[in-house]
Design an enzyme around this catalytic site. Sequence first.
Site, mmCIF file in Angstrom:
data_model
loop_
_atom_site.group_PDB
_atom_site.id
_atom_site.type_symbol
_atom_site.label_atom_id
_atom_site.label_comp_id
_atom_site.label_asym_id
_atom_site.label_seq_id
_atom_site.Cartn_x
_atom_site.Cartn_y
_atom_site.Cartn_z
ATOM 1 N N THR A 90 0.728 -1.372 0.073
ATOM 2 C CA THR A 90 0.003 0.033 0.003
ATOM 3 C C THR A 90 0.795 1.237 0.093
ATOM 4 O O THR A 90 0.763 2.174 -0.799
ATOM 5 C CB THR A 90 -0.968 0.109 1.224
ATOM 6 O OG1 THR A 90 -1.578 -1.104 0.956
ATOM 7 C CG2 THR A 90 -1.731 1.152 1.333
ATOM 8 N N GLU A 136 8.627 10.258 9.612
ATOM 9 C CA GLU A 136 7.348 11.227 9.706
ATOM 10 C C GLU A 136 6.055 10.305 9.316
ATOM 11 O O GLU A 136 5.314 10.482 9.790
ATOM 12 C CB GLU A 136 7.580 12.495 8.327
ATOM 13 C CG GLU A 136 6.303 13.089 8.511
ATOM 14 C CD GLU A 136 6.296 14.022 9.863
ATOM 15 O OE1 GLU A 136 7.066 14.934 9.928
ATOM 16 O OE2 GLU A 136 5.366 13.776 10.699
ATOM 17 N N VAL A 183 3.825 8.241 12.006
ATOM 18 C CA VAL A 183 2.894 8.346 13.022
ATOM 19 C C VAL A 183 1.825 9.282 12.196
ATOM 20 O O VAL A 183 2.010 10.516 11.752
ATOM 21 C CB VAL A 183 3.428 9.239 14.023
ATOM 22 C CG1 VAL A 183 2.224 9.871 15.309
ATOM 23 C CG2 VAL A 183 4.572 8.605 14.680
ATOM 24 N N LYS A 240 2.868 4.677 18.278
ATOM 25 C CA LYS A 240 3.098 6.101 17.733
ATOM 26 C C LYS A 240 3.377 7.142 18.964
ATOM 27 O O LYS A 240 4.025 7.881 18.887
ATOM 28 C CB LYS A 240 1.615 6.399 16.895
ATOM 29 C CG LYS A 240 1.587 5.552 15.720
ATOM 30 C CD LYS A 240 0.113 5.819 14.957
ATOM 31 C CE LYS A 240 0.071 4.879 13.737
ATOM 32 N NZ LYS A 240 -1.155 4.603 13.229
ATOM 33 N N GLY A 263 -3.520 5.049 4.531
ATOM 34 C CA GLY A 263 -3.673 4.882 3.154
ATOM 35 C C GLY A 263 -2.498 5.310 2.366
ATOM 36 O O GLY A 263 -1.643 5.766 3.032
HETATM 37 P P1 NAP Z 1 1.565 -4.028 2.901
HETATM 38 O O1 NAP Z 1 0.462 -3.450 1.829
HETATM 39 O O2 NAP Z 1 1.220 -5.351 3.525
HETATM 40 O O3 NAP Z 1 2.720 -4.185 1.866
HETATM 41 C C1 NAP Z 1 3.945 -4.813 2.509
HETATM 42 C C2 NAP Z 1 5.050 -5.129 1.346
HETATM 43 O O4 NAP Z 1 6.115 -5.497 2.036
HETATM 44 C C3 NAP Z 1 4.536 -6.227 0.275
HETATM 45 O O5 NAP Z 1 4.721 -5.629 -1.062
HETATM 46 C C4 NAP Z 1 5.416 -7.492 0.645
HETATM 47 O O6 NAP Z 1 5.729 -8.110 -0.192
HETATM 48 C C5 NAP Z 1 6.774 -6.785 1.266
HETATM 49 N N1 NAP Z 1 7.174 -7.738 2.212
HETATM 50 C C6 NAP Z 1 6.855 -8.020 3.500
HETATM 51 N N2 NAP Z 1 7.502 -8.720 4.039
HETATM 52 C C7 NAP Z 1 8.684 -9.052 3.326
HETATM 53 C C8 NAP Z 1 9.893 -9.863 3.290
HETATM 54 N N3 NAP Z 1 10.230 -10.591 4.469
HETATM 55 N N4 NAP Z 1 10.856 -9.657 2.480
HETATM 56 C C9 NAP Z 1 10.253 -8.916 1.447
HETATM 57 N N5 NAP Z 1 9.200 -8.124 1.176
HETATM 58 C C10 NAP Z 1 8.486 -8.302 2.108
HETATM 59 O O7 NAP Z 1 1.888 -3.015 3.897
HETATM 60 P P2 NAP Z 1 1.841 -1.433 4.096
HETATM 61 O O8 NAP Z 1 0.237 -1.252 4.283
HETATM 62 O O9 NAP Z 1 2.378 -0.832 2.666
HETATM 63 O O10 NAP Z 1 2.704 -1.041 5.264
HETATM 64 C C11 NAP Z 1 4.096 -1.035 5.111
HETATM 65 C C12 NAP Z 1 4.576 -0.296 6.374
HETATM 66 O O11 NAP Z 1 3.941 1.027 6.644
HETATM 67 C C13 NAP Z 1 4.215 -1.058 7.690
HETATM 68 O O12 NAP Z 1 5.265 -0.824 8.624
HETATM 69 C C14 NAP Z 1 2.999 -0.223 8.230
HETATM 70 O O13 NAP Z 1 3.070 -0.131 9.688
HETATM 71 C C15 NAP Z 1 3.340 1.276 8.029
HETATM 72 N N6 NAP Z 1 2.297 2.158 7.845
HETATM 73 C C16 NAP Z 1 1.187 1.828 6.899
HETATM 74 C C17 NAP Z 1 -0.009 2.625 6.680
HETATM 75 C C18 NAP Z 1 -0.884 2.435 5.769
HETATM 76 O O14 NAP Z 1 -2.069 3.189 5.687
HETATM 77 N N7 NAP Z 1 -1.144 1.145 5.100
HETATM 78 C C19 NAP Z 1 0.243 4.187 7.152
HETATM 79 C C20 NAP Z 1 1.391 4.269 7.813
HETATM 80 C C21 NAP Z 1 2.436 3.377 8.111
HETATM 81 P P3 NAP Z 1 4.700 -8.930 -1.501
HETATM 82 O O15 NAP Z 1 3.891 -8.136 -2.079
HETATM 83 O O16 NAP Z 1 5.613 -9.451 -2.429
HETATM 84 O O17 NAP Z 1 4.150 -9.899 -0.379
HETATM 85 N N1 HSE Z 2 -2.846 0.758 10.541
HETATM 86 C C1 HSE Z 2 -2.564 2.378 10.988
HETATM 87 C C2 HSE Z 2 -3.971 3.003 11.190
HETATM 88 C C3 HSE Z 2 -1.952 2.612 9.616
HETATM 89 O O1 HSE Z 2 -4.904 2.422 11.102
HETATM 90 O O2 HSE Z 2 -3.683 3.980 11.532
HETATM 91 C C4 HSE Z 2 -1.262 3.974 9.909
HETATM 92 O O3 HSE Z 2 -0.347 4.190 10.626
#
Ligand code: NAP
Ligand code: HSE
Length: 459
Positions: free
Chosen positions: A18, A135, A138, A211, A313
């Site tokens: 994402t 940044e 959180v 956070k 997002g």
């Molecule tokens: P996600 O959609 O689950 O994507 C994770 C990605 O990492 C996938 O492409 C996956 O590969 C890859 N991956 C996971 N484990 C791996 C490994 N061991 N080796 C190599 N690649 C690996 O996660 P996301 O929502 O983007 O979140 C990523 C980070 O941002 C997290 O720390 C989350 O807490 C943080 N975050 C997310 C959001 C949000 O709104 N989603 C907001 C703020 C912060 P594959 O696709 O090949 O499986």
């Molecule tokens: N899973 C987290 C949330 C993503 O829902 O706030 C943003 O850090």
Amino acid sequence: MADGHDAPLIMGIAGFGTVASGLMHILRENRAEIEARTGRTVRVKSVLVRDLSKTRACPLPDGARLTRDASDLLEDPEIDVVVELIGGTRTAGDIVRRALSAGKHVVTANKALLAEQGKDIFALAAEKKLHLGYEASVCGAIPIIRTLREALAGDRIESVLGILNGTSNFILSEMSDKGMDFAAALKEAQSLGYAEADPVLDIDGRDAAHKLYLLIRLAWGAEYPYSAMPICGITGVSPTDIRYAREFGCRIKLIAYARLHGKDPWNGGIEAGVCPALVHESFLLARVEGAYNAVRAEGNAAGSVFLHGKGAGDLPTGSSVAADILDIAKGTPPDNSGFAHPHLPAPARIIAPHESFSPYYLRLKVADRPGVLRDMAAVLADHAISLAQVVQKDDAAEPVPEAESRAVPLIMVTHRAPEDGVSKAVDALAASPFVHEKPVRFRVLTSKTGALPNLRTKV
Ligand code: NAP
Ligand code: HSE
């Protein structure tokens, strides 16, 4: 590795989910703005994934290659910055440490990693004089890290409080406004890309606590061990309590709070925690809906500063990742902790439950017979808890099988009371013969002065 500031900044991105997709979209769509601001191009060379064959939400950046081997990022001397967007703590921790050790700047959105292993990782970044940008970790798009580190740097921060988890706020909003059930709302948050890979972190309050750990570090330059933080999530929030809260003119929100006691965190202390709370409609926080987040920071000079924006997002989070990358591209000197001493002093004194005061909402199901109100008030009085409001909901009375009386909901709001006193009183009430179900309790958010909001009594 590129050295001149006119040379392109070369990045390796770990993850293509994402947030990484949001970042790649921004780098493509806003290329002209990024070059105008930094005077450089920003190029993605390698993208680390688990599954090379998966269909991705956006095309791979021009000239970039997909890899399953982290060494393609970590051992490539041309790569200046490793952007960690895979989540979790094991592999991600290994990648971040190896990148810093290899002299590469790191940008991450991984609050779980920084809350659990941040002490060592921040120290390594400081020792290597490298950027550790976080940044995005959180509150998605909200620039709260920069606000505490830079904009409010001249203030003594008195408190930081807010809605730090988009998924749980989305669930509570959907339950409140559309009557959606918990499981369906969580499923929708997952499909919209808001939830963590393990959504239990969102709903049990740990994501908000991760956070909050980072905000405490920035606000006071003190460690507040994440493992010591009182955390309660939203799984115990029922449609019944959402309805009664509304009748008091309140919304139930998952609130993360941190408050300075005295003038510094070591002699005074820090009171912190994450819990669902009743928030009166007159507070801006009550109007934060869906996956939006908000933070209210209180400075001794600035007063109250309120930030509101998308908390999760692809594009909102990608926007904060991009801002950290731009800092590096511009050659801004690293300032990861916001304090001159990179190794933070001793942990803060943690304010104990008997020093932590709040008004509380209590809901009991009690036997509908004479003397119950007196007995219940006696239990509360034994723990020095005084009541601001008591409402008995006769219209919700239910027959109690094989008992002489019916059971009625009794809803109370207390005056400010110590947390440990309320816990003991609730335990004593739960053990009382006139109480039919485990009592429910939530804090009631107060203004800065600690005054109870003017609750409506339509209940
Ligand atoms: P996600 O959609 O689950 O994507 C994770 C990605 O990492 C996938 O492409 C996956 O590969 C890859 N991956 C996971 N484990 C791996 C490994 N061991 N080796 C190599 N690649 C690996 O996660 P996301 O929502 O983007 O979140 C990523 C980070 O941002 C997290 O720390 C989350 O807490 C943080 N975050 C997310 C959001 C949000 O709104 N989603 C907001 C703020 C912060 P594959 O696709 O090949 O499986
Ligand atoms: N899973 C987290 C949330 C993503 O829902 O706030 C943003 O850090």
